[in-house]
Design an enzyme around this catalytic site. Structure first.
Site: not given
Length: 564
Positions: A121, A123, A194, A470
């Site tokens: 993910c 980070k 994602c 975002s």
């Protein structure tokens, strides 16, 4: 081979290590092998991490076959969609540095010889790269792939589309309807990060451009054939790095960081890559101004692919067209091809095997999607250290905006002003006091931007904030991550309602058009609200460095590492 993990055999420390490790089933004959940390960020909270434990099993087998002794270690790991619930999402960015420290504690504390990092993910990849630069022991980053999603499975939405639709309905005062719930149930069809070029896939590609992941590692389908090939090649590559003594600081240089900047500009990657790359450079002891690199190179780096959220193509299309390796191949005339990589070859040597651009998903330098930068770094009297704007490609404009300021001190205050009609076309909305220190850890302003879009003000109102937005936000003029921030004495804290502000994207400037003498006479900024955390966020507020330093937790990080 001399290894730092092998202590003199007749010492108490060597004997107690033997006692621990033999009790775990390790053959005493293997205790002299190079000892490798498999840095795993697995947890049950999100799909991003669901397949990492399966990777560890295969990786242990491959590492043992390559003559190495693997030890799995775990760290914290946030998911932006899950661990953003507490404290208004303020745990997300600090966890990057927490993971870096976790790796240091486990790997440096045990004096292991090398590490291979399972990056998933948003980070985790920057944290692993930062740890590699800090510890400076042989390291390979393994990008663990993106999730199969609804859009790629003849469905209607991926998780990011669901997020946008649900957010807009809530801001409009509605409940989330049955259609969005249906889309949510079908959006994610497998493990991995994602889909699209948000921060996770962007940073996976950055790792390859830096030379810290094997060639062809990103983007890849999670648990797909190419991901498993990457895993196996990475194990063999790490063994060669240990043998040769090649370390991250041999690979992470000003040249390789600049190559990564070029790649991100050419694909319109996440704006978060700016601060993450700067943090990696700081940890690796590299003297480079990543913000300035984005600002100057953005004007001369064409856009070679257009992947969601920038354009119509899916990340699957990018992988099938050759991925980062093909984009880098086309960019090679603009890159430093002599940079070293973990593969043991130069970047140019690696790219000789990459497929050429297909002209549809990935284009050539001679026929780009656009010559307008998707990531625009601006500086000026309101942001001396920099700020960032994400733009659509192609860019319909406007690229210049001048208007009076309307000042707010939280996302919620701004949203209320939109609902009450207090923000009008031509205004420059300021949301301040929510930066690294003021937030702390950079508050999100996306909800305010969505509110403007919902009222039809997205293109007629500019936004300036020391918080963040975002990576999905690329409409209108939104100037985010203004530095220095208001809470540390930046001029954003001196802005008053009605002050004239000028934003010029072509010139790369954002300026407060108020005489210096008048600004000097104004009272210093005082936060109107202060988030009380009594925990890690207070520690973060006290130790975080500015964005110009990548928001790391010390002025200049980096252990030198002992020779393996």
């Amino acid at each position: 081979m001399e290894l730092r993990s092998n202590f003199p055999p007749n010492t108490a420390r060597a004997i107690t290590r033997r006692a621990q490790w033999v009790s775990l089933g390790i053959d005493p004959a293997d205790l002299e092998r190079p000892k490798v940390a498999i840095v795993n960020t697995s947890n049950d909270l999100a799909a991003c991490f669901a397949h990492l434990d399966d990777i560890v099993v295969v990786l242990k087998e491959e590492l043992r076959a390559a003559g190495l002794l693997p030890f799995e270690v775990r760290t914290a790991a946030p998911s932006d969609f899950i661990t953003s619930a507490g404290r208004g999402g303020r745990y997300i960015l600090p966890t990057r540095d927490l993971m870096t420290n976790d790796v240091e504690v486990m790997v440096e504390g045990a004096q292991l010889d090398a590490m291979i990092c399972l990056s998933s993910c948003d980070k985790t990849t920057p944290a692993h790269l930062m740890a590699a630069g800090r510890l400076n022991i042989p390291t390979v980053i393994v990008p663990c792939g993106y999730q199969h999603n609804g859009l790629a499975a003849d469905g209607d939405a991926d998780v990011e589309e669901v997020f946008l639709r649900a957010s807009q309905q809530v801001l409009d005062g509605d409940t989330v309807d049955a259609e969005v719930i249906r889309l949510a149930d079908q959006a994610i069809r497998g493990p991995g990060v994602c889909a699209g070029l948000a921060t996770a896939n962007s940073m996976h590609m950055v790792a390859e451009a830096l030379g810290m992941a094997v060639s062809g590692a990103a983007p890849v389908r999670a648990a797909g054939e190419r991901m498993w090939d990457t895993v196996r090649r990475s194990a063999r590559t790490l063994a060669a790095l240990v043998e040769s003594g090649t370390r991250p600081r041999d690979i992470i240089t000003a040249g390789s960081v600049t190559n990564a900047v070029r790649l991100m500009l050419s694909v319109g990657g996440s704006i978060n890559t700016i601060k993450h790359l700067q943090a990696v450079a700081i940890e690796a002891g590299v003297d480079v101004d990543v913000w300035e690199s984005y600002r100057t190179l953005g004007r001369e780096t064409p856009m070679l692919c257009s992947v969601r959220p920038n354009g119509p193509h899916l990340v699957e299309d990018l992988e099938d067209a050759g991925g980062a390796a093909t984009v880098l191949r086309e960019l090679l005339p603009l890159l430093d091809g002599d940079q070293r990589t973990v593969d043991g070859r130069t970047l140019a040597e690696n790219l000789a095997a990459a497929r050429p651009a297909d002209g549809t998903v990935i284009r050539t330098l001679a026929d780009p999607f656009s010559t307008d930068p998707a990531i625009v770094v601006v500086r000026g009297s309101l942001a001396a250290e920099g700020a960032v704007v994400k733009r659509p490609v192609p860019d319909p404009g406007p690229r210049r905006f001048r208007g009076p300021a309307k000042v707010f001190h939280s996302r919620e205050e701004g949203v209320d002003a939109v609902a009450d009609g207090r923000i009008q076309p031509g205004d420059v909305a300021i949301i301040r006091g929510i930066g690294l220190v003021g937030g702390p850890a950079m508050g999100m302003t996306s909800a305010f931007i969505f509110a403007l879009e919902g009222r039809g003000l997205g293109s007629s109102v500019a936004v300036i904030t020391d918080g963040q937005m975002s990576g999905l936000v690329n409409q209108g003029i939104v100037v985010g991550e203004v530095s220095p921030e208001a809470a540390t004495g930046g001029p954003l804290g001196l802005v008053q309602d009605g002050d004239l502000i000028d934003i010029d994207l072509d010139a790369g400037r954002v300026d407060l058009l108020v005489p210096e003498a008048e600004l000097a006479a104004r009272p210093a900024f005082t936060p109107q609200t202060q988030v009380e955390t009594n925990g890690i966020l207070d520690q973060y507020r006290a130790t975080v460095q500015p964005l110009a330093c990548g928001a790391v937790l010390c002025a200049r990080a980096g252990l030198t590492g002992e020779a393996p």
